[in-house]
Structure formats: structure tokens, C-alpha cells
Design an enzyme around this catalytic site. Structure first.
Site, short mmCIF file in Angstrom:
data_model
loop_
_atom_site.label_atom_id
_atom_site.label_comp_id
_atom_site.label_asym_id
_atom_site.label_seq_id
_atom_site.Cartn_x
_atom_site.Cartn_y
_atom_site.Cartn_z
CD1 TRP A 109 -2.39 -2.11 1.62
CD2 TRP A 109 -3.06 -0.97 -0.18
NE1 TRP A 109 -3.45 -2.78 1.05
CE2 TRP A 109 -3.87 -2.11 -0.05
CE3 TRP A 109 -3.29 -0.10 -1.26
CZ2 TRP A 109 -4.91 -2.40 -0.94
CZ3 TRP A 109 -4.32 -0.38 -2.14
CH2 TRP A 109 -5.12 -1.52 -1.98
CG ASP A 179 -3.21 4.29 4.42
OD1 ASP A 179 -4.16 4.01 5.16
OD2 ASP A 179 -3.02 3.76 3.30
CE LYS A 203 -8.38 -3.27 3.87
NZ LYS A 203 -7.36 -2.37 3.38
#
Ligand SMILES: *Cc1c(COP(=O)(O)O)cnc(C)c1O
Length: 369
Positions: A109, A179, A203
Site C-alpha cells: 500500500w 494511512d 478494515k
């Protein structure tokens, strides 16, 4: 039969069963309005109350300091990869002496984040774990950082590889942006140390479709004029996350999750203690199987949210996934970029579920070792 209580998916993933039950009822009729949540207007007083409660619950859970905005966005965390440089790396505060935005590339990511940013503004990776197949993390203080960078960005928990930072970088006069998509609300965080934190819901917070951003309001003066309204953070702040039609359903469920975290779990400190026990049980089992299993992350970098591992005999990976599925577990396939297995033990995965998976893996090891 797969079971909601044994969902170890990397996301969208497990939600608390009590939240699922309330959502189930709300699809037909909300207790407060008698209407389906799917047909509630985003301009209704009821929804404005949901938005304001969700914001307030996040402020309470994370002790968000005054002077921060809490907003709900769409486009996932992936849109933030470009919206952040658009807002914070191209405006009036950017001068000839401004150095590129700096990124730690610690996995899948964070690699996407710097790639996307580079399409918008100068951006560079100052650390990249590729040579170690993203199995390790740097010490922030050792990084060759510029005090003139437009911002510094990292991913607090690498969802795919199962790596998690346990320290907060120093700001060095540079806006710090994280993030936290896959570990938001899983542990306490010093929000005041960051200029911006963002996390999409799917998530740890709820269903897909909504992304939470906490933004230090002093960052807003960096935003250049002339951005499209939807891509300018000020639009969403000024309209209390209700500029265009927000994802009413996702925000409703997110609000139920914040209530669950506050009232059933007892807040993020309590959540962290539970998460630590879940992770310890699973890593303990995998370590005891070290002759046949390898955990992807180095011990010091191990995540308490995502545990990526594989069998030394790679043929056993699929055998184990199939046996787990037959036993009611789901979501254990590794990310398509890494293969192997991954157990995601987000907030809503209970300690009982983590212990059940531990016992299953230990059993599997005994019968295939
Ligand atoms: C899943 C994930 C993303 C991608 O989020 P989307 O909402 O699908 O855009 C970004 N960052 C991290 C850390 C993630 O875990």
C-alpha cells in the site's frame, strides 16, 4: 458452512455480530424513523444526527485535539493517495525550496501511495523494503529526511505483508501524514502528532464506501485555489461531510461500530489489550510450528492486525486454506501479490475466534507435520 464469527478476511471483513444484527433490522426499518436505512435521505435531521454522533464518537475514542476536522469521504484510501498531494503539495506554501513529498515504502500500500502522489506533485521514496521482500520496517530516526519536504507519509500497518509500526515519527517541521486504514481504532494514537490521519472503513470501522480523515486545520491554508470542489478538503469540512450524497448506509454502520467500541469494548485502550492477546495466541501457535511455517514479517515488525505466513512446503498453503474453509473459517487466502495465508484479526474478530483459529492451525500442523 462459513461463519461470520470466523471471518479473517483482509477487508471488507468481520463486523461485530451485534452491529450486524442492528443493521439487519435497519434494512427494513430504523427504530428511530420506521424507514429502511437504504431509503433515508442524507438531508434528514436523523442522518445529520448520525453524522454528528459518528464524528463525536471518533473524537471521544481518539481524544482528537481541538483544531482538527473529522470528515467522511468517498473514493477509499486510494483516492487519498492523490488528494493529499493535490491539497498539500502544490499550494501557496510550496516554494522553490520545498523538497519533494517523502514516503516510506514498506509494502504494497505504501508503494501505491508514492506512485499515485508522483502523478500530482514531486514525491520520492526515502526508504524501500523491496530488497527484503517487505518483511521489515525502518527506524524512523535513521531515515534521510529533508526538513523541507512538502509532507512525510507512511502506512502505519501494511495490510498485505503484515507489518506494523510501533513508533511515531518526529515531525521535523514537516507535516506528518499516515494511512491508518488497517489499524485505525485498534489502539490509541496521539492524533496531535499528525497533520493528517486517514482510514477507510472496510478494515476496522464498517463496510466499504466511507473513508475517515482527521486533519489539522492549519493544513488548510496550504490548499491551492481552483481545485474541483469534491477534491478540496475544505468543501467536505464546510459542509460537514454532506456536500453531495454521502454513503448514508456505510456511515450509519460505522456509527454503530463506534458505539460498540465505546460501550461494549470500553474504548481503544481496552481494544488494544484484546488485540494484543489475539495476536499473541496466533503468533505463538505459528512460532511453535516454525519447522513447517514461516511468518512473513520479521519479529520486530509483526502486525497485530494482519498475520501473513506460508508453509515451507508451499503445496500445504492451499491444503490448509481448504481445510480451514471446511471447518467454517473464511478469508485466510494471502493477498494476490504475496500468496500464502493471511489471518486478519481486526477489532471485530473476537478473542474466541482467534483462539479457534490457533487451535485449528496447531491441529493442522500435527496432522501434516
Ligand atoms: C486496503 C488498504 C488501502 C486501499 O483502500 P481502498 O479503500 O480500497 O482504496 C489503502 N491503504 C491501506 C493501508 C489498506 O489496507
Amino acid at each position: 458452512m462459513l461463519s461470520n464469527s470466523l471471518n479473517f478476511s483482509g477487508g471488507p471483513g468481520a463486523l461485530p455480530l451485534s452491529v450486524l444484527a442492528q443493521t439487519h433490522a435497519a434494512i427494513l426499518a430504523l427504530p428511530e424513523t420506521g424507514l429502511s436505512i437504504l431509503g433515508m435521505s442524507h438531508r434528514s435531521a436523523w442522518f445529520k444526527e448520525v453524522l454528528s454522533e459518528a464524528e463525536q464518537n471518533l473524537r471521544t475514542l481518539l481524544h482528537v485535539p481541538d483544531g482538527y476536522s473529522v470528515i467522511f469521504l468517498q473514493g477509499g484510501s486510494s483516492l487519498q493517495f492523490s488528494m493529499i498531494p493535490m491539497n498539500f503539495a502544490r499550494g501557496a506554501k510550496v516554494t522553490d525550496s520545498t523538497a519533494p513529498a517523502e514516503f516510506v515504502v514498506s509494502g504494497y500500500w505504501s508503494g501505491k501511495a508514492v506512485e499515485e502522489a508522483a502523478t500530482i506533485a514531486p514525491a520520492r521514496a526515502i526508504w524501500d523494503g523491496a530488497s527484503q521482500h517487505y518483511s521489515t520496517l525502518p527506524v524512523f530516526a535513521d531515515l534521510p529526511r529533508s526538513p523541507h519536504a512538502s509532507f512525510f507519509h507512511y502506512v502505519s500497518n501494511e495490510t498485505v505483508e503484515g507489518l506494523q509500526f510501533n513508533e511515531v515519527p518526529a515531525a521535523l517541521g514537516v507535516p506528518l501524514i499516515a494511512d491508518m486504514s488497517s489499524d485505525f481504532l485498534s489502539r490509541p494514537v496521539d492524533v496531535g502528532a499528525y497533520s493528517m490521519i486517514y482510514a477507510h472503513a472496510q478494515k476496522n470501522l464498517g463496510p466499504a464506501g466511507v473513508t475517515v480523515a482527521l486533519i489539522d486545520n492549519t493544513m488548510l491554508e496550504r490548499i491551492p485555489s481552483g481545485l474541483p470542489a469534491m477534491l478540496d478538503y475544505r468543501t467536505h469540512i464546510e459542509h460537514h461531510s454532506n456536500y453531495n450524497t454521502p454513503p448514508v448506509f456505510s456511515i450509519y454502520v460505522l456509527n454503530l461500530v463506534t458505539r460498540w467500541l465505546m460501550h461494549d469494548i470500553g474504548g481503544v485502550d481496552a481494544m488494544q489489550r484484546i488485540n494484543a492477546r489475539k495476536a499473541a495466541a496466533l503468533y505463538g501457535t505459528l512460532d511453535a510450528m516454525a519447522d513447517m511455517v514461516e511468518v512473513h514479517a520479521e519479529p520486530a515488525a509483526r502486525s497485530q492486525m494482519n498475520i501473513a505466513f506460508h508453509f515451507k512446503d508451499r503445496a500445504l498453503d492451499q491444503v490448509c486454506i481448504d481445510a480451514a474453509t471446511a471447518a467454517g473459517f473464511s478469508g485466510l487466502d494471502g493477498h494476490r501479490s504475496l500468496g500464502g495465508l493471511r489471518a486478519s484479526i481486526y477489532n471485530a474478530v473476537t478473542e474466541d475466534a482467534a483462539l479457534a483459529l490457533s487451535a485449528f492451525l496447531a491441529d493442522f500442523g500435527r496432522s501434516h507435520g
